[in-house]
Scaffold this motif. Structure first.
Motif, PDB file in Angstrom:
ATOM      1  N   ALA A  54       0.344  -5.624  -4.111  1.00  0.00           N
ATOM      2  CA  ALA A  54      -0.395  -4.812  -5.082  1.00  0.00           C
ATOM      3  C   ALA A  54       0.471  -3.659  -5.584  1.00  0.00           C
ATOM      4  O   ALA A  54       0.464  -3.325  -6.767  1.00  0.00           O
ATOM      5  CB  ALA A  54      -1.668  -4.267  -4.443  1.00  0.00           C
ATOM      6  N   GLN A  55       1.269  -3.072  -4.682  1.00  0.00           N
ATOM      7  CA  GLN A  55       2.154  -1.978  -5.101  1.00  0.00           C
ATOM      8  C   GLN A  55       3.174  -2.463  -6.115  1.00  0.00           C
ATOM      9  O   GLN A  55       3.421  -1.800  -7.126  1.00  0.00           O
ATOM     10  CB  GLN A  55       2.882  -1.417  -3.879  1.00  0.00           C
ATOM     11  CG  GLN A  55       1.973  -0.640  -2.953  1.00  0.00           C
ATOM     12  CD  GLN A  55       2.763   0.093  -1.883  1.00  0.00           C
ATOM     13  OE1 GLN A  55       3.981   0.014  -1.828  1.00  0.00           O
ATOM     14  NE2 GLN A  55       2.066   0.807  -1.035  1.00  0.00           N
TER      15      GLN A  55
ATOM     16  N   GLY B 279      -6.302  -1.600  -4.581  1.00  0.00           N
ATOM     17  CA  GLY B 279      -5.441  -2.694  -5.023  1.00  0.00           C
ATOM     18  C   GLY B 279      -5.534  -2.933  -6.507  1.00  0.00           C
ATOM     19  O   GLY B 279      -5.610  -1.994  -7.285  1.00  0.00           O
TER      20      GLY B 279
ATOM     21  N   ILE C 164      -2.175   0.210   1.096  1.00  0.00           N
ATOM     22  CA  ILE C 164      -2.195  -0.761   0.013  1.00  0.00           C
ATOM     23  C   ILE C 164      -1.158  -1.841   0.286  1.00  0.00           C
ATOM     24  O   ILE C 164      -0.015  -1.526   0.629  1.00  0.00           O
ATOM     25  CB  ILE C 164      -1.885  -0.067  -1.335  1.00  0.00           C
ATOM     26  CG1 ILE C 164      -2.809   1.123  -1.534  1.00  0.00           C
ATOM     27  CG2 ILE C 164      -2.019  -1.036  -2.499  1.00  0.00           C
ATOM     28  CD1 ILE C 164      -4.267   0.794  -1.446  1.00  0.00           C
TER      29      ILE C 164
ATOM     30  N   ILE D 279      -3.770  -8.922  -2.666  1.00  0.00           N
ATOM     31  CA  ILE D 279      -3.650  -7.967  -3.761  1.00  0.00           C
ATOM     32  C   ILE D 279      -4.592  -6.782  -3.565  1.00  0.00           C
ATOM     33  O   ILE D 279      -4.591  -5.860  -4.363  1.00  0.00           O
ATOM     34  CB  ILE D 279      -3.922  -8.622  -5.136  1.00  0.00           C
ATOM     35  CG1 ILE D 279      -5.244  -9.383  -5.128  1.00  0.00           C
ATOM     36  CG2 ILE D 279      -2.777  -9.523  -5.539  1.00  0.00           C
ATOM     37  CD1 ILE D 279      -5.758  -9.683  -6.498  1.00  0.00           C
ATOM     38  N   VAL D 280      -5.408  -6.819  -2.526  1.00  0.00           N
ATOM     39  CA  VAL D 280      -6.265  -5.668  -2.216  1.00  0.00           C
ATOM     40  C   VAL D 280      -6.163  -5.351  -0.726  1.00  0.00           C
ATOM     41  O   VAL D 280      -5.833  -6.212   0.083  1.00  0.00           O
ATOM     42  CB  VAL D 280      -7.758  -5.916  -2.570  1.00  0.00           C
ATOM     43  CG1 VAL D 280      -7.965  -5.895  -4.067  1.00  0.00           C
ATOM     44  CG2 VAL D 280      -8.251  -7.194  -1.954  1.00  0.00           C
ATOM     45  N   ALA D 281      -6.461  -4.102  -0.404  1.00  0.00           N
ATOM     46  CA  ALA D 281      -6.401  -3.689   0.990  1.00  0.00           C
ATOM     47  C   ALA D 281      -7.541  -4.339   1.773  1.00  0.00           C
ATOM     48  O   ALA D 281      -8.518  -4.822   1.208  1.00  0.00           O
ATOM     49  CB  ALA D 281      -6.515  -2.175   1.077  1.00  0.00           C
TER      50      ALA D 281
END
Lengths: 163, 418
Positions: free
Chosen positions: B122-123, B186, B118, B311-313
């Motif tokens: 996002a984390q 995410g 990730i 914001i996303v994988a």
């Protein structure tokens, strides 16, 4: 992404790779199957050895019973997989203890004598899967009404229910 | 017609009064002294539809049995009939006071099954929103707990600040409570432009507001009298009965998953874990108030250190493509169509992912058989386990203390019954 080849299967492979893990040391003689997958240790024991195994891991430092649940592998046998997740506050590690049960005789000893918190968890498994826990102090339905027919989380129970 | 006879008045004799006093001073409660009464499920201080069957002797509790299941909706069964990504909105409904924690726990579990990386941004967003969720949930706890005890004003103050958090959630997810903002891989959308400013403003005023609540309660003799020494739970009992979260830390066990088994990048944040040795209702109050301060600090760190990036994988077969890409690139359109209609396969296996939710240790056990639908999803909810400790905490205490103890363990019936 996950690589299935990274998983270790079988007692020999797992115990050889992680000989110093306290759970492995404690369950060396009782384990009938083991798996180390996605950094999680799973050890399967025979039904008769469950209480002894629970006491052994408790003595090894796994002090907190996190969860008891079941998985229904219908129609294959052994049908029910009872899963105990046990956490160690000292070791900061988790162990998954597994017992497999045939559908003809789906019963296992209660571990409320080892961890009283198993009381509600086992009642939930009894209610939703119909697995009997021998010696449980109060084995009644917990989620469903007392007069409910069937066990909803079994795989042969339809999602919409019967009514 | 003869007039109705007046019912004969039963005035307790002096013997009855003496016997009553003797019982309160520790005389053996025998069967004919006790009475079984019902509390709930429709009772304002049971925080939902909790039914308690109480056996009381005079005003002291001899035995107590929770009767649950009134909110059972079979979420675990429903999950088995949905694609992995369709389960996320169901998780909101379990613990409806901390939807983001449920979203996070489920997404982390599936990401663990997939072993998906990730992005840091996002984390950080997840951590930030989870800490806001914790503050929001603790505010509901504080307001309702104080209201149960009789301090009505605090409730209004708490809900004033909670409203601000819900507005932030609405801005970010389009929903106030059932947010479903996190996705497997995410988060669903880039936060709106005014998001950071609003969070910053909120975090600036929040420590002062917590001080306000403490001014109203901490030194208040009635509040102290109702909380101190009530509902004692020893550390050994807490562990034996499966208690987690603030009640466990109030009993002197220094254990917090965010620090001890970090997930979602919590190891990058500096914070203290408040612990108290007293084990009573007061200790739980103190621990949660401290936790709110710590959550503000973590959220501030997440906000200040927010990295840039995706914001996303990067996993086009799992995560829905960007709308723009979908309209311009053939592959994106195909991926979108496949994910929506067929879902995505998850390699067979089983994982347990635990996080520290506002109420304690929340864990999702997800079993996959390699198909696009989870074979089994099980939620280990903190309230369900904590409820088992209620009898230990209330036994031998007064009936009025039961209300204080229920408030202090902060249960949510949605996650008990599922």
């Amino acid at each position: 992404m996950y690589d299935p080849a990274s998983a270790l299967r079988g007692t020999e492979a797992v115990f050889a790779a992680h000989p110093e893990v306290p759970a492995v040391v404690a369950l060396k003689d009782m384990a009938i199957d083991a798996k180390y997958d996605r950094a999680e240790l799973t050890i399967t024991v025979a039904r008769e050895n469950l209480i002894a195994a629970a006491r052994a891991v408790q003595a090894a430092g796994y002090n907190f019973l996190e969860d008891v649940t079941a998985v229904d592998w219908y129609p294959s046998e052994p049908r029910f997989q009872i899963t105990y997740h046990i956490l160690s506050h000292g070791l900061k590690a988790r162990l998954r203890l597994v017992v497999r049960l045939d559908s003809g005789d789906a019963s296992v000893d209660t571990i409320t004598t080892v961890w009283p918190s198993a009381n509600f968890y086992e009642r939930e498994v009894f209610d939703l899967f119909g697995v009997h826990f021998g010696g449980h102090p109060n084995l009644r339905r917990i989620m469903m009404p007392e007069d409910w027919q069937g066990h909803p989380l079994r795989k042969d129970y339809p999602v919409e229910g019967y009514r | 017609m003869a007039p109705l006879a007046a019912p004969e008045l039963q005035i307790p004799g002096v013997e009855d009064v003496i016997a009553d006093a003797a019982r309160h001073n520790g005389a053996d409660p025998t069967k004919d002294h006790t009475m079984v009464i019902n509390m709930g499920p429709q009772h304002p201080s049971t925080h939902g539809v909790l039914r308690l069957v109480l056996e009381i002797d005079g005003e002291s509790v001899v035995a107590l049995a929770p009767d649950i299941g009134y909110l059972h909706t079979g979420i675990e069964k429903t999950c088995e009939a949905k694609f992995y990504q369709q389960v996320v909105p169901l998780t909101d409904r379990i613990d409806y006071l901390s939807p983001m924690s449920n979203n996070l726990c489920y997404c982390l579990a599936v990401e663990k099954l997939l072993e998906l990386e990730i992005p840091e941004r996002a984390q950080y967003l997840r951590v930030l929103l989870n800490e806001l969720t914790r503050i929001q949930s603790h505010l509901v706890w504080l307001g309702t707990h104080a209201m149960d005890i009789g301090a009505l004003t605090v409730f209004l103050y708490c809900f004033r600040e909670r409203e601000e958090i819900l507005r932030i959630f609405e801005g970010v997810a389009g929903q106030r409570m059932m947010t479903s903002y996190f996705r497997i891989g995410g988060v669903s959308l880039e936060p709106p432009t005014d998001f950071y400013e609003r969070v910053r403003n909120f975090l600036k005023i929040m420590p002062e507001k917590i001080q306000q609540y403490e001014n109203l309660l901490t030194g208040n003799p009635i509040w102290m009298g109702r909380l101190k020494g009530i509902g004692y739970l020893s550390a050994a009992d807490a562990i034996a009965l499966g208690v987690t979260g603030p009640p466990l830390r109030a009993s002197g066990v220094d254990w917090d998953l965010r620090r001890d088994m970090p997930y979602s990048g919590y190891d990058k944040f500096q914070f203290k874990v408040p612990v108290s040795q007293e084990g009573d209702v007061w200790a739980r109050y103190v621990v949660r108030m401290e936790e709110m301060h710590e959550s503000v600090k973590i959220a501030q760190q997440a906000l200040d250190g927010m990295p840039s990036g995706r914001i996303v994988a990067d996993a086009p077969k799992i995560i829905l493509p960007d709308r723009e890409q979908m309209k311009t690139q053939m592959e994106s359109l195909i991926h979108h169509f496949k994910i929506v209609t067929e879902g995505f396969g998850v390699p067979a296996g089983e994982v347990l992912q635990a996080i520290e939710s506002p109420r304690g240790e929340m864990a999702y056990y997800v079993v996959s058989d390699g198909t696009a639908k989870p074979y089994r999803v099980h939620m280990r909810n903190p309230s369900f386990a904590t409820l088992q400790a209620l009898e230990t905490m209330c036994k031998g205490r007064l009936l009025a203390d039961v209300v204080a103890v229920i408030g202090s363990i902060d249960i949510v019936l949605g996650e008990i019954d599922r």
